[in-house]
Design a protein around this motif. Structure first.
Motif, mmCIF file in Angstrom:
data_model
loop_
_atom_site.group_PDB
_atom_site.id
_atom_site.type_symbol
_atom_site.label_atom_id
_atom_site.label_comp_id
_atom_site.label_asym_id
_atom_site.label_seq_id
_atom_site.Cartn_x
_atom_site.Cartn_y
_atom_site.Cartn_z
ATOM 1 N N ASP A 1 -4.881 -12.381 -0.605
ATOM 2 C CA ASP A 1 -6.076 -11.979 -1.350
ATOM 3 C C ASP A 1 -7.108 -13.102 -1.363
ATOM 4 O O ASP A 1 -8.209 -12.932 -1.870
ATOM 5 N N ASN B 1 1.409 -0.169 -11.571
ATOM 6 C CA ASN B 1 1.454 -1.553 -12.043
ATOM 7 C C ASN B 1 2.067 -1.632 -13.445
ATOM 8 O O ASN B 1 2.855 -2.528 -13.748
ATOM 9 N N LYS C 1 -11.592 -9.716 1.499
ATOM 10 C CA LYS C 1 -11.896 -8.328 1.193
ATOM 11 C C LYS C 1 -11.263 -7.446 2.253
ATOM 12 O O LYS C 1 -11.169 -7.830 3.406
ATOM 13 N N ARG D 1 -14.025 -2.135 3.368
ATOM 14 C CA ARG D 1 -15.161 -2.275 2.459
ATOM 15 C C ARG D 1 -16.387 -2.851 3.151
ATOM 16 O O ARG D 1 -17.473 -2.796 2.623
ATOM 17 N N ASP E 1 -2.033 0.802 -7.953
ATOM 18 C CA ASP E 1 -2.620 1.657 -8.978
ATOM 19 C C ASP E 1 -2.168 1.197 -10.366
ATOM 20 O O ASP E 1 -1.055 0.690 -10.537
ATOM 21 N N GLU E 2 -3.018 1.419 -11.358
ATOM 22 C CA GLU E 2 -2.728 0.947 -12.717
ATOM 23 C C GLU E 2 -1.450 1.559 -13.276
ATOM 24 O O GLU E 2 -0.663 0.889 -13.956
ATOM 25 N N LYS F 1 -4.512 -5.861 -6.542
ATOM 26 C CA LYS F 1 -5.616 -4.894 -6.445
ATOM 27 C C LYS F 1 -5.251 -3.694 -5.562
ATOM 28 O O LYS F 1 -5.935 -2.669 -5.602
ATOM 29 N N LEU F 2 -4.168 -3.821 -4.777
ATOM 30 C CA LEU F 2 -3.721 -2.695 -3.955
ATOM 31 C C LEU F 2 -2.852 -1.711 -4.744
ATOM 32 O O LEU F 2 -2.464 -0.673 -4.224
ATOM 33 N N GLU G 1 -12.660 -15.212 -1.416
ATOM 34 C CA GLU G 1 -11.783 -14.068 -1.671
ATOM 35 C C GLU G 1 -11.809 -13.152 -0.468
ATOM 36 O O GLU G 1 -12.871 -12.822 0.054
ATOM 37 N N ARG H 1 0.834 -1.216 0.000
ATOM 38 C CA ARG H 1 0.000 0.000 0.000
ATOM 39 C C ARG H 1 0.863 1.258 0.000
ATOM 40 O O ARG H 1 0.636 2.183 -0.788
ATOM 41 N N GLN I 1 -1.071 -9.202 -4.181
ATOM 42 C CA GLN I 1 -2.199 -8.317 -3.900
ATOM 43 C C GLN I 1 -2.208 -7.183 -4.919
ATOM 44 O O GLN I 1 -2.061 -6.012 -4.579
#
Length: 517
Positions: A472, A345, A488, A492, A341-342, A338-339, A486, A291, A336
């Motif tokens: 994850d 990445n 979360k 969330r 940013d594009e 999904k943590l 999965e 993160r 992980q």
């Protein structure tokens, strides 16, 4: 800026700097520099001090002192009323320039320690009536820790030492003693009351972060901001010593998830997150490391063009590359994505995409890649104790690094055994123990051990002492069946329940309407 034209237009009257260094010769540009700097410090003109510190000092260094040190403090003292505190500040810059452009001698290393001691003693026990730029105050703490690290590395290379150097090292001098370094940093934290100030700020009673640490009521920012940056200095020192728990405890008063005074100086921002992320990586808090690396790498990507003329630019780029390597390691041990940013990445795949695929395998090639990335990106670990001065003299400057590398690779070896189980858990939502054991080519008892090990390795203890999952995916075993779900992020859950409450309220409203009709 006052005097700027003089710095730009003055021709060197000193001739070729390389022909010989006279510490008592003071070029006109240096006279003008110290006179103006002294006046701005007395007037608490932070903007002008910052301009002179960042721009003028650099340009004069490039023009006159590329290959030699600046004039001695004794030579410039008459131009600044022999002011004791200004002379300490001048010496601090003098030694920093020396370290950056030359190889300091052992005597100069010891003298620099003495100057820091005198400077910090004035701040801790004197009445400091100055406002200095955050950049300078950060550089003081940063350089103090760097010179300590440099001294430990220098002292550990015993093979190349002369008899005179060994004789000087043998003297019971406290210069760059690890306890002295830690004590000064801790004293600055305690004397500044910065932890209490940050606590009061949370209650709305202080404006420390809102004013970037500056005092707009005519007071001084020096002790408070030095105390604040010393917490980051303590994190860095403890990381260099391999004590990650203590390092993270030192940084706890600073909320790393929010903007703060540490983000007002790019060097401070990067150093904080680099060491914070590295400490979390070594403590198996992979999600937290991912993160924070993601946030700082995205920030550098968006802002690095604004720092191209900064003296720290090369260091920013180096740390940027090191943190991409650490992010690659973190994601290989704990996928992980999904943590991330594009944008980050995309950069990561470009730099390490092929290596990360190879790191997922359980073989010597993957193991070697972990070794390579860790060695490239880790801090320069130190051994703080004095060496043996008896023959034969040996170099031990790599010992601390080798120990940390060994501990890290031992953890990787254990994690690699689990890479197969992760693959199957990603594919199935439910699978029997018997079938999974046959796929893994192990017996049921061994499989249960692997599953328990996976649970253990994918959980860690966070800063609050709570056990958190880094994975994850999650699973539980019920009646010899493995049920996979999965994971979360905890934050969330609140959104999910709020959406369900809104839906329920809508349904109740519809039912009430039906009754009325």
């Amino acid at each position: 800026m006052a005097g700027a034209a003089l710095y730009d237009s003055e021709q060197s009257a000193h001739g070729d700097a390389a022909s010989g260094y006279d510490p008592n010769y003071v070029p006109d540009s240096v006279k003008s520099f110290v006179v103006h700097m002294y006046r701005h410090i007395r007037e608490k003109n932070v903007y002008e001090i910052h301009q002179m510190y960042e721009t003028s000092f650099q340009s004069i260094s490039d023009r006159f002192f590329k290959d030699t040190p600046w004039p001695s403090v004794e030579a410039v003292a008459p131009y600044v009323d022999n002011d004791h505190v200004f002379c300490l500040l001048y010496r601090e810059m003098w030694y920093r320039h020396l370290y950056a452009r030359h190889s300091p001698t052992l005597k100069q290393r010891i003298d620099s320690w003495d100057n820091y001691c005198n400077l910090f003693q004035v701040v801790l026990h004197g009445v400091v009536n100055m406002q200095l730029p955050n950049q300078w105050l950060w550089d003081m703490v940063d350089e103090f820790v760097y010179q300590f690290q440099s001294f430990c590395q220098y002292r550990a290379k015993m093979k190349s030492k002369t008899e005179q150097e060994i004789a000087l090292l043998r003297q019971p001098d406290q210069a760059w003693n690890v306890y002295g370094v830690l004590n000064y940093l801790q004293a600055l934290v305690e004397k500044s009351m910065i932890i209490q100030i940050l606590e009061q700020e949370k209650e709305g009673l202080e404006q420390f972060t809102a004013t970037d640490g500056y005092d707009y009521n005519g007071g001084s920012n020096v002790l408070k901001v030095l105390g604040y940056f010393s917490m980051i200095g303590l994190l860095r020192v403890h990381c260099l010593l391999g004590d990650y728990h203590t390092g993270l405890k030192c940084i706890l008063p600073i909320d790393i998830s929010q903007q703060g005074v540490y983000t007002s100086v790019i060097g401070s921002h990067i150093t904080t997150v680099y060491h914070y992320g590295f400490a979390n990586l070594m403590l198996r808090r992979y999600a937290e490391a991912i993160r924070e690396f993601n946030k700082i790498l995205l920030y550098i990507f968006k802002t690095k063009q604004y720092h191209q003329k900064s003296p720290q630019y090369e260091q920013i780029l180096k740390k940027n590359e090191q943190m991409y390597a650490l992010l690659a390691v973190s994601l290989s041990l704990c996928p992980q994505v999904k943590l991330v940013d594009e944008t980050v990445n995309s950069q990561l795949r470009e730099k390490y995409g092929e290596k990360m695929l190879r790191m997922q395998r359980y073989d010597d090639d993957a193991f070697a890649l972990y070794d390579e990335l860790f060695s490239y990106a880790c801090p320069k670990f130190i051994t703080p104790s004095a060496p043996s001065y008896e023959e034969p003299l040996v170099n031990y400057n790599q010992d601390a690094y080798r120990l940390q590398l060994k501990l890290f690779l031992y953890e990787v070896k254990q994690q690699q055994l689990l890479s197969g189980i992760r693959t199957f858990l990603n594919v199935y939502s439910t699978i029997s123990i018997v079938k999974l054991a046959s796929y893994m080519e192990v017996d049921e008892h061994t499989l249960r051990t692997i599953l328990m090990t996976y649970k253990h390795k994918m959980h860690s203890v966070d800063a609050d002492g709570k056990i958190v999952s880094n994975s994850d995916i999650n699973f539980y075993i019920d009646d010899d069946m493995v049920h996979v779900m999965e994971s979360k992020a905890a934050k969330r859950h609140g959104d999910y329940f709020l959406r369900q409450i809104v839906k329920l309220e809508g349904i109740i409203t519809d039912i009430d309407r039906v009754k009325l009709e």
